[in-house]
Design a protein around this motif. Structure first.
Motif, PDB file in Angstrom:
ATOM      1  N   THR A 130       0.752  -1.226  -0.213  1.00 43.16           N
ATOM      2  CA  THR A 130      -0.076  -0.047   0.053  1.00 43.16           C
ATOM      3  C   THR A 130       0.856   1.507  -0.155  1.00 43.16           C
ATOM      4  OG1 THR A 130      -0.061  -0.331   2.364  1.00 43.16           O
ATOM      5  CG2 THR A 130      -1.876  -1.058   1.046  1.00 43.16           C
ATOM      6  N   GLY A 131       2.038   1.043   0.225  1.00 46.03           N
ATOM      7  CA  GLY A 131       3.167   2.165   0.228  1.00 46.03           C
ATOM      8  C   GLY A 131       3.310   2.685  -1.225  1.00 46.03           C
ATOM      9  N   MET A 132       4.261   4.013  -1.068  1.00 43.59           N
ATOM     10  CA  MET A 132       4.602   4.178  -2.367  1.00 43.59           C
ATOM     11  C   MET A 132       5.578   3.376  -3.165  1.00 43.59           C
ATOM     12  SD  MET A 132       6.237   7.972  -3.181  1.00 43.59           S
ATOM     13  CE  MET A 132       7.512   7.409  -4.370  1.00 43.59           C
ATOM     14  N   VAL A 133       6.380   3.002  -2.332  1.00 37.22           N
ATOM     15  CA  VAL A 133       7.489   1.929  -2.997  1.00 37.22           C
ATOM     16  C   VAL A 133       6.877   0.629  -3.422  1.00 37.22           C
ATOM     17  CG1 VAL A 133       9.638   0.682  -2.604  1.00 37.22           C
ATOM     18  CG2 VAL A 133       9.386   2.869  -1.816  1.00 37.22           C
ATOM     19  N   ARG A 135      -1.543  -4.777   6.302  1.00 35.38           N
ATOM     20  CA  ARG A 135      -2.672  -4.391   7.525  1.00 35.38           C
ATOM     21  C   ARG A 135      -3.853  -3.867   6.892  1.00 35.38           C
ATOM     22  NH1 ARG A 135       0.241   0.291  11.185  1.00 35.38           N
ATOM     23  NH2 ARG A 135       0.659   1.524   9.241  1.00 35.38           N
ATOM     24  N   SER A 136      -3.488  -3.163   5.755  1.00 33.65           N
ATOM     25  CA  SER A 136      -4.623  -2.460   4.885  1.00 33.65           C
ATOM     26  C   SER A 136      -4.884  -2.835   3.754  1.00 33.65           C
ATOM     27  CB  SER A 136      -4.003  -0.883   4.941  1.00 33.65           C
ATOM     28  OG  SER A 136      -3.298  -0.443   5.958  1.00 33.65           O
ATOM     29  N   THR A 166      15.899  -0.071   1.429  1.00 32.33           N
ATOM     30  CA  THR A 166      16.315   1.011   2.527  1.00 32.33           C
ATOM     31  C   THR A 166      16.428   2.342   1.848  1.00 32.33           C
ATOM     32  OG1 THR A 166      18.812   0.355   2.309  1.00 32.33           O
ATOM     33  CG2 THR A 166      17.527  -0.639   4.282  1.00 32.33           C
ATOM     34  N   LYS A 187      18.951   1.467   9.980  1.00 33.75           N
ATOM     35  CA  LYS A 187      18.671   0.904   8.681  1.00 33.75           C
ATOM     36  C   LYS A 187      20.207   0.067   8.198  1.00 33.75           C
ATOM     37  CE  LYS A 187      15.201   2.766   6.320  1.00 33.75           C
ATOM     38  NZ  LYS A 187      14.050   2.126   5.538  1.00 33.75           N
ATOM     39  N   LYS A 224       0.343   7.820   0.198  1.00 34.94           N
ATOM     40  CA  LYS A 224      -0.755   8.246   0.820  1.00 34.94           C
ATOM     41  C   LYS A 224      -0.928   9.433   1.600  1.00 34.94           C
ATOM     42  CE  LYS A 224      -2.409   4.045   2.901  1.00 34.94           C
ATOM     43  NZ  LYS A 224      -2.381   2.770   3.533  1.00 34.94           N
TER      44      LYS A 224
END
Ligand SMILES: NC(=O)c1ccc[n+]([C@@H]2O[C@H](COP(=O)([O-])OP(=O)(O)OC[C@H]3O[C@@H](n4cnc5c(N)ncnc54)[C@H](OP(=O)(O)O)[C@@H]3O)[C@@H](O)[C@H]2O)c1
Length: 219
Positions: free
Chosen positions: A9-12, A34-35, A112, A130, A162
């Protein structure tokens, strides 16, 4: 390849998912998140999970995979060290130690960022954490593990942040980002190049375990 994707769901992760779905080298994608992702595709299966430091409840569904693209991660902006370590180190290592036990032949790729601190001793909190995460991932008995360190990423093909203000900046900066991607591969890649590079490296390997932005663009 059968792929497990974290952070879809993230940009990457959106960019990596897009490349997986259109690449014939990828047979199937299991997204663990989780989403809801909000899309369906014959190659895609979603597994919803809430506790990202304990995968016991879903372990039987995590076996039988060739590669993991771990794109889950957060920005350290405004976050204290303990929380950032938990969301970066604890979650990533919990997933990786589970996956390597269930899939010893797996290739694990972790996103990373540029300036990650492999010495774990430098002044930047996020870079030390990281760095420790990368170092400990590289000690696990995966078939292979690769650390992808993009600098800037230009989102393409509908990939969005998001966070509304971050997305607004990307929209305004699109011409500049396109220019930088062409002239400064050390500092800029695209969501498409990153996703394609992760697939190619997982399939064919790479001569070194850490890929900087210019390596990602050259794969
Ligand atoms: N974006 C860039 O330009 C860029 C550049 C270099 C490196 N990176 C690195 O790439 C990684 C991903 O960045 P991004 O920009 O894609 O971040 P993002 O858009 O904020 O997405 C973060 C992803 O991680 C998931 N996540 C966050 N906290 C979680 C938690 N506690 N439990 C389960 N899932 C959680 C989110 O899921 P939900 O949707 O459920 O919140 C989402 O899928 C980070 O490590 C970042 O440092 C990003």
């Amino acid at each position: 390849m059968k792929v497990i994707l974290f952070g879809a769901t993230g940009m990457v992760g959106q960019g990596v998912l897009r490349e997986c779905l259109i690449d014939p080298a990828v047979e199937s994608v299991l997204s663990v998140g989780r989403s809801p992702i909000g899309q369906s595709h014959p190659k895609l299966r979603e597994l919803r999970h809430d506790n990202f430091t304990d995968f016991t409840a879903i372990e039987p569904q995590l076996a039988g995979y060739d590669a993991c693209f771990f794109c889950l991660g957060v920005s350290s902006v405004g976050m204290d060290e303990e929380k950032y370590r938990h969301l970066t180190y604890d979650i990533t290592l919990a997933a990786a130690t589970t996956l390597v036990r269930l899939n010893p032949g797996m290739v694990f790729t972790y996103v990373t960022g540029r300036s990650t601190d492999s010495t774990e001793q430098g002044p930047m909190m996020w870079a030390r954490i990281k760095g420790k995460t990368e170092n400990d991932l590289l000690k696990l008995p995966f078939k292979a593990a690769y650390m992808f360190r993009p600098a800037g990423i230009q989102p393409l093909h509908g990939v969005r942040s998001k966070t509304a203000w971050v997305q607004a900046i990307y929209v305004v900066a699109t011409p500049l980002l396109s220019y930088l991607t062409r002239v400064a591969p050390k500092y800029m890649t695209t969501s498409e190049q990153l996703g394609r590079a992760m697939i190619k490296v997982a399939r064919d390997g790479y001569p070194k375990p850490v890929l900087e932005s210019e390596d990602i663009n050259a794969v």
